[in-house]
Design a protein around this motif. Structure first.
Motif, PDB file in Angstrom:
ATOM      1  N   GLU A   1       9.701  -6.487  37.488  1.00  0.00           N
ATOM      2  CA  GLU A   1       7.929  -6.220  37.292  1.00  0.00           C
ATOM      3  C   GLU A   1       7.410  -4.910  36.669  1.00  0.00           C
ATOM      4  N   ASN A   2       6.472  -5.355  35.799  1.00  0.00           N
ATOM      5  CA  ASN A   2       6.109  -4.147  35.015  1.00  0.00           C
ATOM      6  C   ASN A   2       6.957  -3.435  34.109  1.00  0.00           C
ATOM      7  N   LEU A   3       8.319  -4.121  33.848  1.00  0.00           N
ATOM      8  CA  LEU A   3       9.121  -3.395  32.921  1.00  0.00           C
ATOM      9  C   LEU A   3       8.670  -3.744  31.519  1.00  0.00           C
ATOM     10  N   ALA A   4       8.531  -2.636  30.528  1.00  0.00           N
ATOM     11  CA  ALA A   4       7.956  -2.994  29.437  1.00  0.00           C
ATOM     12  C   ALA A   4       9.084  -2.790  28.335  1.00  0.00           C
ATOM     13  N   ASP A   5      10.141  -1.938  28.682  1.00  0.00           N
ATOM     14  CA  ASP A   5      11.434  -1.734  27.847  1.00  0.00           C
ATOM     15  C   ASP A   5      12.650  -2.071  28.192  1.00  0.00           C
ATOM     16  N   PRO A   6      13.025  -3.106  28.185  1.00  0.00           N
ATOM     17  CA  PRO A   6      14.438  -3.464  28.634  1.00  0.00           C
ATOM     18  C   PRO A   6      15.762  -2.854  28.178  1.00  0.00           C
ATOM     19  N   LEU A   7      15.439  -2.020  27.165  1.00  0.00           N
ATOM     20  CA  LEU A   7      16.373  -1.188  26.432  1.00  0.00           C
ATOM     21  C   LEU A   7      16.563   0.310  26.986  1.00  0.00           C
ATOM     22  N   ARG A   8      15.832   0.436  28.166  1.00  0.00           N
ATOM     23  CA  ARG A   8      15.928   2.072  28.562  1.00  0.00           C
ATOM     24  C   ARG A   8      16.539   1.696  30.032  1.00  0.00           C
ATOM     25  N   GLY A   9      17.137   2.856  30.520  1.00  0.00           N
ATOM     26  CA  GLY A   9      17.305   2.832  32.113  1.00  0.00           C
ATOM     27  C   GLY A   9      18.679   1.936  32.332  1.00  0.00           C
ATOM     28  N   THR A  10      18.688   1.535  33.481  1.00  0.00           N
ATOM     29  CA  THR A  10      19.774   0.716  34.021  1.00  0.00           C
ATOM     30  C   THR A  10      20.002  -0.873  33.351  1.00  0.00           C
ATOM     31  N   THR A  11      18.581  -1.216  32.952  1.00  0.00           N
ATOM     32  CA  THR A  11      18.780  -2.810  32.163  1.00  0.00           C
ATOM     33  C   THR A  11      19.425  -2.510  30.909  1.00  0.00           C
ATOM     34  N   ARG A  12      19.394  -1.533  30.155  1.00  0.00           N
ATOM     35  CA  ARG A  12      20.058  -1.730  28.779  1.00  0.00           C
ATOM     36  C   ARG A  12      21.457  -1.921  28.742  1.00  0.00           C
ATOM     37  N   GLU A  13      22.323  -1.483  29.602  1.00  0.00           N
ATOM     38  CA  GLU A  13      23.697  -1.966  29.587  1.00  0.00           C
ATOM     39  C   GLU A  13      23.897  -3.139  29.918  1.00  0.00           C
ATOM     40  N   THR A  14      23.292  -3.920  30.668  1.00  0.00           N
ATOM     41  CA  THR A  14      23.277  -4.980  31.149  1.00  0.00           C
ATOM     42  C   THR A  14      23.063  -6.172  29.887  1.00  0.00           C
TER      43      THR A  14
END
Length: 606
Positions: A392-405
């Motif tokens: 929710e409210n995540l605008a950039d999937p290529l930053r933080g913990t979601t990037r490597e996923t």
């Protein structure tokens, strides 16, 4: 400021739209500017997927324009114009007039003719049929559908397709559309053998190469299960093992919009099965249906809750409305159907979900999206059904913990061996790469902007191969954007770049070896495919889908876009976006202006 001057200031309007108005003005200098504006808007409407322009709703096209003419007065001016014809519903439009006013809508003549011809041909196909199932195939029908008498809709669909030369089978993902058609085709093969006829010539087709590959794979899997269940191998062997794109089936003529097969030279097939029919636009569906031979069967499979075609029309929805629920009862009452409309009863809607991964419980979420129940959708996303994650409210999937996923499956592509020792090893690595390519896809609503496919692709490429990467690097995913019949590559095909030691080649499925290699310079227009718009992903499925929504509402967002995006997932789904954007998307319905529905229903006015 005059109406045409206002239109010329609209950046959304294309040069070709204004050019049509300019041609009419030059030929008849005194032409009312309301006619010129309507001509430009009729052209612009087609570019947005409409079959025509509705003078009562111009703000739907250009909300920024200030004052619009009153609808009735506007239509009266159009009706009096020498540029506009008003033929009777079943008659051809005047070829000397570029515009047609009918049912309150203003058409470019060509698109009105597509509607008229498509409706006439579908109605002609619907008029055939028989009233009872042939006795010779009754035992096989009972073996294929042992619970037919318990209201099995798959059995009812197969029965109706045996009785009628035209049938629409609708349903969401996993409701068994391909399984139903596989069993129907077995019945048709058995019937022909029992009657001493040659086996029916079957064409299995889809709008894109990827969709064609997927339906062929689904059919092969269904056949394998039937063999295990003891269905006669000879019948199973006679089923098609491959599928074609619609363009390839019809036979394109170079540098021409026409096809080799048409009304005068019909297709040499007894059964034509079209999967993903919601993706087929008005002109292509018209040309396909006209090419179906008299006496042949046409079976359309689709899900009307998905996005309509990118090009003009919403053909599946119009056929669905005209065909109605009559066939769902499993009863064939020709007189009653005819009283309700020429196509009534020529549809079965499958409801039960059959394809369900143990890891993904998608059905409740898909149902809530279909029903436009925003509160239920948000509750389900926040509760996290099996396999569903809400960022929710995540605008950039290529930053933080979601990037490597996100990057992990694509890094696995890059880890595949380079410079294989021989051709067999190259083919093996290419097959592994294409299988990895289907593991995960980042889907977007928009092409441009921070959450757009183009921006995200560029960022992913830099993360994978660095800022000074070559244009075609080992592991780059490619998406073909146009048809190239000479190469056998089609819009929607997905390939992967691999370094074979003697340079990078782009590999795609197909050919005798199952994979084919092309020099990148020989490819038709293409983009990267790590991220794709939902429109481009239609007809495809991926093990894991990440649906990234924009941070602000957009006219592109709709219930159909969200539904299509989430139903591309097979085993895991991630949805990233805000509650407000999701609510706005579900409140918007992807409607299209068209008269096809009332034409198919046999009505004389809209």
């Amino acid at each position: 400021m005059g109406l045409m001057e206002q239109l010329r200031r609209q950046p959304a309007l294309r040069a070709v739209d204004l050019a049509l108005a300019d041609v009419l003005r030059r030929r008849v200098p005194g032409t009312d500017e309301r006619v010129l504006a309507a001509a430009a808007l009729a052209s612009f409407a087609v570019s947005l997927g409409h079959a025509a322009f509705d003078p009562a709703q111009p703000r739907q096209l250009l909300p920024e324009v200030g004052a619009w003419p009153e609808a009735d007065a506007w239509r009266a001016v159009l009706a009096a114009s020498p540029w506009v014809s008003q033929p009777a519903p079943g008659e051809s439009a005047d070829s000397s007039r570029p515009l047609v006013l009918e049912g309150g809508l203003l058409y470019l003549r060509r698109y009105r003719e597509y509607e008229r011809r498509l409706a006439a041909r579908l109605q002609a196909l619907a008029r055939g049929g028989i009233d009872a199932m042939p006795e010779a195939i009754a035992p096989l029908f009972a073996a294929l559908f042992p619970d037919a008498d318990a209201g099995n809709l798959q059995a009812q669909a197969a029965r109706q397709a045996l009785l009628r030369p035209l049938l629409l089978v609708t349903g969401g993902p996993g409701t068994g559309k391909t399984t139903t058609i596989t069993r129907l085709l077995l019945l048709l093969l058995a019937q022909a053998r029992a009657e001493g006829r040659a086996p029916p010539r079957i064409a299995l087709v889809a709008p894109t190469g990827r969709a064609a590959d997927r339906v062929a794979e689904s059919l092969r899997n269904a056949v394998a299960r039937l063999r295990t269940d003891g269905i006669e191998p000879e019948l199973c062997d006679a089923l098609p093992t491959t599928a074609s794109t619609l363009h390839r089936l019809l036979g394109p003529i170079p540098d021409s919009p026409a096809f080799r097969f048409n009304a005068q030279a019909p297709l040499p097939h007894d059964v034509v099965v079209v999967d993903e029919a919601s993706m087929v636009d008005l002109p292509l569906m018209c040309k396909l249906v006209e090419a179906v031979a008299d006496g042949a069967r046409l079976i359309l499979l689709g899900d009307r809750d998905q996005l309509p075609s990118v090009e003009a029309g919403d053909v599946l929805a119009a056929i669905d409305d005209a065909a109605g629920e009559g066939a769902d009862s499993g009863e064939h009452v020709a007189g009653d159907d005819a009283a309700r409309g020429p196509l009534h009863g020529h549809r079965v809607h499958l409801r039960r979900g059959y394809r369900q991964s143990d890891a993904l419980d998608l059905a409740p979420l898909a149902d809530a999206v279909r029903d436009r129940d925003a509160e239920a959708v948000l509750q389900l996303l926040r509760e996290g059904p099996a396999g569903v994650s809400f960022h929710e409210n995540l605008a950039d999937p290529l930053r933080g913990t979601t990037r490597e996923t996100l990057l992990a499956p694509w890094r696995a592509l890059q880890a595949l061996p380079r410079d294989p020792p021989d051709e067999a090893a190259r083919h093996d690595i290419a097959q592994q790469a294409l299988a990895l390519a289907a593991r995960l896809r980042l889907l977007t609503a928009l092409r441009d902007g921070p959450q757009g496919a183009r921006t995200l692709n560029a960022r992913i490429e830099e993360l994978l191969a660095g800022p000074r990467r070559p244009p075609y690097f080992h592991g780059r995913l490619l998406l073909v954007n146009e048809n190239n019949h000479r190469l056998g590559l089609f819009n929607g095909d997905i390939g992967v770049c691999l370094d074979g030691g003697d340079g990078v080649r782009a590999w795609f499925t197909g050919g005798d070896a199952g994979v084919r290699a092309f020099h990148p310079a020989a490819l038709p227009a293409h983009d990267s495919a790590f991220a794709m718009t939902v429109h481009k992903a239609q007809g495809s499925e991926f093990d894991e889908v990440w649906l990234q929504l924009p941070t602000r509402d957009s006219r592109v967002l709709s219930r159909e876009l969200v539904y299509t995006g989430i139903t591309r997932a097979r085993r895991a789904l991630h949805v990233a976006g805000s509650a407000d954007v999701i609510k706005a998307a579900l409140a918007r319905h992807a409607t299209r202006w068209s008269g096809l529905g009332w034409r198919l229903a046999g009505e004389s006015t809209c």
